[in-house]
Design a protein around this motif. Structure first.
Motif, PDB file in Angstrom:
ATOM      1  N   ASP A   1      -5.543  -1.763  -5.071  1.00  0.00           N
ATOM      2  CA  ASP A   1      -4.890  -2.260  -3.862  1.00  0.00           C
ATOM      3  C   ASP A   1      -5.758  -3.357  -3.249  1.00  0.00           C
ATOM      4  O   ASP A   1      -6.794  -3.075  -2.651  1.00  0.00           O
ATOM      5  N   GLU A   2      -5.335  -4.568  -3.412  1.00  0.00           N
ATOM      6  CA  GLU A   2      -6.081  -5.749  -2.937  1.00  0.00           C
ATOM      7  C   GLU A   2      -7.551  -5.660  -3.298  1.00  0.00           C
ATOM      8  O   GLU A   2      -8.420  -5.659  -2.431  1.00  0.00           O
TER       9      GLU A   2
ATOM     10  N   GLN B   1      -7.361   0.186  -0.795  1.00  0.00           N
ATOM     11  CA  GLN B   1      -7.533  -1.105  -0.107  1.00  0.00           C
ATOM     12  C   GLN B   1      -8.799  -1.083   0.744  1.00  0.00           C
ATOM     13  O   GLN B   1      -9.602  -1.999   0.700  1.00  0.00           O
TER      14      GLN B   1
ATOM     15  N   THR C   1       0.828  -1.205   0.000  1.00  0.00           N
ATOM     16  CA  THR C   1       0.000   0.000   0.000  1.00  0.00           C
ATOM     17  C   THR C   1       0.865   1.257   0.000  1.00  0.00           C
ATOM     18  O   THR C   1       0.583   2.216  -0.731  1.00  0.00           O
TER      19      THR C   1
HETATM   20 MG   LIG Z   1      -2.025  -2.753   2.088  1.00  0.00          MG
END
Ligand SMILES: [Mg+2]
Ligand SMILES: Nc1ncnc2c1ncn2[C@@H]1O[C@H](COP(=O)(O)OP(=O)(O)OP(=O)(O)O)[C@@H](O)[C@H]1O
Lengths: 368, 308
Positions: free
Chosen positions: B161-162, B85, B45
């Motif tokens: 992000d994810e 995220q 991140t």
């Molecule tokens: Mg992260």
């Protein structure tokens, strides 16, 4: 053009969010209602009919006028007349009266010279009574007692002069416009002080700052909805003041809106500045209270400005609420015109611009 | 345009004592899916934020779409999309309201915005949720909305992000289909993940650990580097075999997978099968070489290199 569009979309978004936030909506409406009823009734019954005595050594017409002025405040109830100050003192000690007003022999000359006209002997053991009578000390007695009325038109609007236009000396007449300042300070600063922090806490900020929006656009967009909230609140306050307390508005509506907008702007931008400083909503609220307390205590709402120590007056001058208090009382009670109110009005406008500039400069599109 | 979408040299970001990103070099070509694979706290991140210009690097240089970051970050804002995220749209606004808001902030005209919204809502299967508040949607639905919002303005480069942390395996496949659709239209995608199967779908990937870039390349090349170092053992008493294997200095890791024991050896062992037969003999084991997987690559890259 696209800047206006972006401001518009931020404003629209804020409006939507506000309309779905029951708690905030409730605050918008309930806060003025409750505060006004509380203050309106509480202050009305707090200081009335305190038993006092009068020692008029002058026996003059001026003495009778002043005594009458004091009586009609209803704060005191004149239960005795004495011929010497010593007798009055004895009765204070005995608890028969709480205070005595002593008017000296040379009263007429003193009035003509503009000197202090008399002396209050006050039983300070009851702080409530004590402060109520201390408030009386500020009564503009010398005005009524013969000074030419024209001499005061050039003075800056103040508590004392406002009182002059409140012949019944009913406290609500001061409370209602005064409360607009307190309630607007409370809600306006509170709403914007959490505005940016909330987005940061909820994680929205991380997305927002990756878009092309500029800090100033974001700031202005977030302020606009609360301008309307402020106008709604002042309508509620003045509406109840008129409906419940019979405090009618005699002034110019346009002037009222102008001074209110200036104050709303100053409070909102101050809130924004807090929002750029605070890390959490909790911190933002604490900082708001930090501003709110002096605004209630020092703005002239609770205690007359002129009765405060000089240091407190300096602090008061730095608070938007103090300037608004003068403006709103001027417009509301004396029908003052904007031209007569320029210094305070300009102060608020300047404050708004500076706060907005500082808040914008302090806001960085980054998570550092 | 031969300049890569992202170019970073010696990118570092410290938080006080913590070194979240440690001297990372990146060259991410355009029109590909580039993956960041790494455990929790490995700096995925933080790296993405630094590349977006949201965090100022402590050291190093970054160029994104040909602009210096963070100095010229504002110039590329409109050309990048970022899916955070943590869900970062407004939970008290509906799908439509969120998209309309972002569209106008991104400078789309009313008409263009409406068209894009219709397209995306169909594409990401959000039709029935149009008037649902984001806070009332499931994790997977939110992630679809977030991806739609991140690509609303048709950015050249998208950071994810994810993006599939809350998505079930079935929907994850669909999600990745969308990513390939985007790439086909020329978009560059940088995606971070914990999942091996997702990492394997990337054109290229980087393995991060403790802020360091441990390995990078195409999944095939990364796996090929481990050819001849992965061995599968069949037999009885695999728990004991595992303990015995781990005691060997040549063994890097051993993990049981169902009925097999999968052993990863250090580089430089000539004939691992013969070595293990010799050291673990007398147990009636069936030992043979296996095809390296991305998990082996990950294990090899992220296990702390000890004195040997
Ligand atoms: Mg992260
Ligand atoms: N704002 C911050 N302040 C201090 N430390 C931070 C901050 N952000 C991240 N870190 C630290 O930096 C390191 C890397 O964090 P980062 O969030 O980049 O990891 P990640 O790979 O995204 O992890 P995850 O898979 O859990 O999302 C962690 O040790 C974290 O504690």
């Amino acid at each position: 053009m696209s800047a206006l569009t972006r401001i518009g979309s931020v404003t629209g978004k804020e409006f939507r969010q506000l309309s779905r936030d029951r708690l905030s909506l409730g605050m918008v409406v309930m806060l003025p209602l409750i505060q006004l009823l509380l203050f309106g009734y509480a202050i009305n019954t707090m200081v009335r009919d305190i038993p006092i005595g009068v020692v008029d050594l002058s026996g003059s017409a001026a003495g009778r006028v002043i005594t009458e002025q004091v009586r009609v405040t209803q704060v005191v109830d004149i239960v005795a007349h004495y011929s010497t100050a010593a007798q009055a003192e004895a009765d204070i000690v005995a608890g028969r009266i709480r205070a005595a007003l002593v008017l000296p022999e040379n009263l007429t000359q003193r009035v003509a010279a503009g000197d202090t006209v008399g002396q209050w002997l006050v039983d300070g053991s009851d702080t409530m009574v004590g402060s109520a009578l201390l408030g009386l000390r500020q009564m503009p007695l010398h005005l009524e007692a013969g000074a030419p009325p024209g001499a005061y038109s050039a003075q800056p609007p103040s508590f004392e002069v406002a009182l002059f236009f409140n012949p019944e000396r009913r406290s609500q007449v001061n409370i209602v416009p005064g409360l607009t300042a307190v309630i607007l300070t409370m809600t306006m600063i509170l709403f914007t002080s959490v505005a940016l922090v909330r987005e940061r806490e909820r994680g929205n900020m991380e997305l927002l700052i990756t878009t092309p929006i500029r800090p100033l656009e974001l700031m202005v967009g977030k302020l606009v909805p609360y301008v309307f909230v402020g106008l709604l609140q002042i309508t509620i306050i003045l509406g109840i003041g008129w409906g419940v307390f019979g405090v009618a508005f005699h002034g110019d509506l346009f002037n009222l809106i102008v001074v209110t907008l200036a104050f709303i702007g100053a409070s909102l931008t101050l809130g924004l500045l807090i929002s750029t400083q605070a890390q959490t909503q909790m911190q933002a609220m604490q900082m708001t209270v930090f501003v709110l307390l002096p605004s209630i205590l020092l703005s002239g709402f609770m205690f007359p400005y002129d009765a405060m120590p000089v240091a407190a007056q300096y602090i008061a001058e730095a608070l938007p609420a103090t300037h608004f208090m003068r403006l709103i009382r001027g417009v509301y009670l004396r029908d003052a015109q904007l031209a007569q109110l320029t210094p305070d009005l300009l102060w608020l406008l300047g404050f708004t611009v500076i706060m907005l500039a500082v808040a914008t400069a302090r806001f960085h599109k980054s998570l550092d | 345009m031969t300049e890569p979408a992202i170019h970073a040299r010696q990118l570092s970001r410290h938080f006080g004592e913590v070194i979240a990103v440690d001297r990372i070099d990146l060259d991410i070509p355009r029109g590909e899916i580039y993956g960041f694979l790494g455990p929790n706290g490995s700096g995925k991140t933080t790296t993405i934020r630094a590349l977006c210009g949201l965090l100022t690097p402590t050291a190093g240089e970054v160029r994104v779409l040909g602009r210096e970051i963070p100095a010229q970050a504002e110039e590329v804002r409109r050309r990048i999309g970022y899916m955070t995220q943590k869900f970062s749209l407004y939970e008290d606004l509906t799908v439509e309201e969120n998209m309309r808001f972002l569209g106008s902030i991104q400078g789309l005209s009313r008409r263009a915005c409406r068209q894009r919204m219709d397209t995306l809502i169909k594409e990401y299967d959000l039709g029935e949720l149009r008037r649902r508040r984001a806070g009332m949607m499931s994790g997977g639905q939110r992630q679809r909305l977030a991806l739609a919002a991140a690509t609303l303005h048709e950015p050249e480069l998208v950071f994810l992000d994810e993006p599939t942390s809350a998505v079930d395996p079935e929907n994850r496949r669909d999600f990745w289909e969308k990513l390939f659709d985007l790439v086909e239209r020329g978009t560059t995608i940088l995606v971070s993940t914990h999942y091996m199967d997702e990492a394997e779908r990337c054109h290229r990937l980087a393995i991060l650990e403790h802020g360091r870039l441990r390995a990078d390349g195409t999944p095939a090349a990364l796996m090929a580097q481990l050819d001849g170092r992965v061995v599968e053992i069949d037999g009885d008493d695999l728990r004991q075999v595992k303990a015995a294997a781990l005691a060997l200095p040549e063994v890097r890791s051993a993990a049981q997978q169902g009925l097999h024991l999968r052993v990863l050896l250090r580089a430089g062992v000539d004939d691992p099968v013969a070595l293990l037969r010799q050291r673990l003999d007398g147990r009636g084991l069936d030992i043979c070489l296996a095809r390296p997987s991305l998990e082996d690559v990950f294990v090899d890259a992220t296990r702390p290199e000890d004195a040997a």
